[in-house]
Design an enzyme around this catalytic site. Structure first.
Site, PDB file in Angstrom:
ATOM      1  N   GLU A  31     -42.510  11.803  12.160  1.00  0.00           N
ATOM      2  CA  GLU A  31     -43.770  12.225  12.775  1.00  0.00           C
ATOM      3  C   GLU A  31     -44.932  12.103  11.811  1.00  0.00           C
ATOM      4  O   GLU A  31     -44.824  12.467  10.642  1.00  0.00           O
ATOM      5  CB  GLU A  31     -43.631  13.681  13.222  1.00  0.00           C
ATOM      6  CG  GLU A  31     -44.164  13.929  14.604  1.00  0.00           C
ATOM      7  CD  GLU A  31     -43.354  13.216  15.674  1.00  0.00           C
ATOM      8  OE1 GLU A  31     -43.870  12.203  16.204  1.00  0.00           O
ATOM      9  OE2 GLU A  31     -42.259  13.652  15.998  1.00  0.00           O
ATOM     10  N   SER A  65     -55.829   7.565  40.518  1.00  0.00           N
ATOM     11  CA  SER A  65     -54.686   8.069  39.763  1.00  0.00           C
ATOM     12  C   SER A  65     -54.052   9.269  40.435  1.00  0.00           C
ATOM     13  O   SER A  65     -54.741  10.185  40.875  1.00  0.00           O
ATOM     14  CB  SER A  65     -55.139   8.465  38.352  1.00  0.00           C
ATOM     15  OG  SER A  65     -54.093   9.081  37.654  1.00  0.00           O
ATOM     16  N   LEU A 123     -45.223  13.273  24.657  1.00  0.00           N
ATOM     17  CA  LEU A 123     -44.289  12.231  25.072  1.00  0.00           C
ATOM     18  C   LEU A 123     -45.000  10.927  25.413  1.00  0.00           C
ATOM     19  O   LEU A 123     -44.449  10.062  26.073  1.00  0.00           O
ATOM     20  CB  LEU A 123     -43.461  12.720  26.269  1.00  0.00           C
ATOM     21  CG  LEU A 123     -42.661  14.003  25.992  1.00  0.00           C
ATOM     22  CD1 LEU A 123     -41.999  14.506  27.264  1.00  0.00           C
ATOM     23  CD2 LEU A 123     -41.626  13.771  24.900  1.00  0.00           C
ATOM     24  N   SER A 124     -46.233  10.808  24.947  1.00  0.00           N
ATOM     25  CA  SER A 124     -46.981   9.558  24.989  1.00  0.00           C
ATOM     26  C   SER A 124     -47.358   9.098  26.388  1.00  0.00           C
ATOM     27  O   SER A 124     -47.162   7.952  26.756  1.00  0.00           O
ATOM     28  CB  SER A 124     -46.193   8.464  24.274  1.00  0.00           C
ATOM     29  OG  SER A 124     -47.037   7.399  23.948  1.00  0.00           O
ATOM     30  N   SER A 125     -47.954   9.995  27.158  1.00  0.00           N
ATOM     31  CA  SER A 125     -48.438   9.618  28.484  1.00  0.00           C
ATOM     32  C   SER A 125     -49.521   8.556  28.388  1.00  0.00           C
ATOM     33  O   SER A 125     -49.604   7.658  29.247  1.00  0.00           O
ATOM     34  CB  SER A 125     -48.974  10.848  29.219  1.00  0.00           C
ATOM     35  OG  SER A 125     -50.016  11.470  28.480  1.00  0.00           O
ATOM     36  N   GLU A 158     -57.147   3.139  22.216  1.00  0.00           N
ATOM     37  CA  GLU A 158     -57.241   4.579  21.924  1.00  0.00           C
ATOM     38  C   GLU A 158     -58.079   4.841  20.678  1.00  0.00           C
ATOM     39  O   GLU A 158     -58.860   5.792  20.621  1.00  0.00           O
ATOM     40  CB  GLU A 158     -55.848   5.182  21.780  1.00  0.00           C
ATOM     41  CG  GLU A 158     -55.073   5.225  23.091  1.00  0.00           C
ATOM     42  CD  GLU A 158     -54.077   6.353  23.135  1.00  0.00           C
ATOM     43  OE1 GLU A 158     -54.459   7.499  22.828  1.00  0.00           O
ATOM     44  OE2 GLU A 158     -52.912   6.081  23.483  1.00  0.00           O
ATOM     45  N   ASP A 170     -46.484   4.921  19.421  1.00  0.00           N
ATOM     46  CA  ASP A 170     -46.432   5.210  20.850  1.00  0.00           C
ATOM     47  C   ASP A 170     -46.510   3.947  21.703  1.00  0.00           C
ATOM     48  O   ASP A 170     -45.671   3.742  22.581  1.00  0.00           O
ATOM     49  CB  ASP A 170     -47.533   6.192  21.235  1.00  0.00           C
ATOM     50  CG  ASP A 170     -47.269   7.586  20.697  1.00  0.00           C
ATOM     51  OD1 ASP A 170     -46.208   7.799  20.086  1.00  0.00           O
ATOM     52  OD2 ASP A 170     -48.138   8.464  20.876  1.00  0.00           O
TER      53      ASP A 170
END
Length: 368
Positions: A31, A65, A123-125, A158, A170
């Site tokens: 991490e 969405s 969790l990397s949405s 990002e 990610d």
């Protein structure tokens, strides 16, 4: 059709031309090492983001969405006029802005997004969204992009448009990982290897119910602290250091010494974890999980009491080998390594105890 979730035909007047998916990911260990050029070990989870998309004849982009950010009507903008809004639309605008700057021939499109990767869960949405969108655009417009290029564009979007200084892990995981293996990734060279998950253990992922936000200040502050440590140590990135350099690291001012110590020792833990997985040494792997969490709590200071409670409950449960905070921190989820056949029951016990003691509502995401 759910009245709250209109289908593509209802939204845009016709069927979608293409459909694409990308999974969320759980990082087993490693991490805050990826943006320091180090090693990571993520795996895909069952929860995915789906994009339905059809090209348009003009430069307008219309997007709706469900699942992540519900809305009554599609939002829209024009290609070449992308402007940050500090809403979920920036993840779409960032992708089209980067593609345009890179010279890819892109037209307008209609898109419907549905995600089952919880936002703010660690969790990397966001990467699942970026990769699924890029996969759909690759098909719809015949873009010449391989899976690593897709990951790089997702990261740049990002970093440069959304304002979250995330690393490469990610998007690489969303683009290349699967559920049966862990993606052993060198974030410096982007070389990767798929390592089979240990057959003698169950993977458990428990969402704490405390959401985080990578575009918020704390995550970006940690990255800036690492860059400052590099400057003082005279290295390009913390990956350039080894355990032999820890005396130099310890001499840094607070809190830089602890930030750098976490990264150096976490890289060693990833390498040890890969070795343990290959050997089927689950006791060692579990101990590495706990050591990683302690480092994230004390040296990197990205854990919170709710997450620490889950890890403590896992440590007291006889069905669990190891547990740790997964993701950027400040909330999110805990990943656990449980004894084979006992993961679901252990997850239920830990979730119930956590809910009772914290007053929060956790979600067991894996086993699905």
């Amino acid at each position: 059709m759910n009245a709250n979730k209109p289908d593509f035909q209802t939204l845009f007047g016709g069927p979608p031309a293409v459909m694409a998916y990308a999974p969320g990911r759980v990082n087993l260990i490693g991490e805050h090492t990826d943006y320091n050029g180090g090693f990571v070990l993520p795996t895909a989870i069952p929860q995915r983001t789906r994009i339905e998309l059809s090209p348009r004849s003009d430069a307008t982009v219309r997007v709706w969405s469900a699942g992540m950010w519900d809305g009554a009507e599609p939002l829209q903008y024009r290609l070449g006029e992308e402007t940050p809004t500090r809403t979920w639309l920036d993840y779409i605008q960032g992708i089209t802005s980067i593609l345009g700057r890179d010279g890819h021939a892109l037209g307008g499109f209609d898109a419907r997004i549905e995600s089952h990767v919880p936002v703010g869960s660690g969790l990397s949405s966001s990467a699942a969204l970026s990769v699924s969108l890029l996969r759909a655009l690759r098909i719809a417009f015949g873009l010449s992009l391989d899976d690593v290029q897709i990951a790089r564009i997702g990261q740049r979007s990002e970093n440069q448009f959304v304002g979250a200084q995330v690393g490469i892990m990610d998007p690489m995981a969303a683009s290349l990982a699967d559920e049966g293996t862990a993606l052993f990734l060198d974030a410096c060279s982007l070389k990767f290897e798929r390592v089979p998950l240990p057959a003698g253990a169950d993977l458990v992922v428990l969402n704490s119910g405390v959401a985080h936000d990578h575009a918020a200040g704390d995550y970006n502050t940690r990255r800036a602290e690492c860059e400052r440590a590099c400057s003082l140590l005279g290295v390009k990135q913390l990956r350039d250091l080894s355990s032999a350099d820890l005396p130099r690291v310890e001499a840094l001012p607070e809190p830089l010494c602890r930030r750098a110590r976490h990264v150096v020792t976490e890289n060693d833990r990833v390498l040890a974890a890969v070795k343990a997985m290959r050997a089927g040494d689950l006791l060692t792997l579990g101990a590495l999980f706990y050591a990683s969490h302690a480092s994230m709590r004390e040296d990197y200071e990205v854990s919170i009491p709710a997450i620490d409670l889950i890890v403590d409950l896992a440590r007291a449960d006889g069905g669990v080998y190891g547990a740790r905070l997964t993701g950027g921190g400040f909330g999110g989820s805990v990943v656990m390594l449980a004894r084979a056949g006992r993961g679901r029951a252990a997850a239920a016990r830990i979730a119930a105890s956590y809910a009772q003691r914290s007053g929060r509502t956790p979600t067991v995401l894996v086993p699905a």
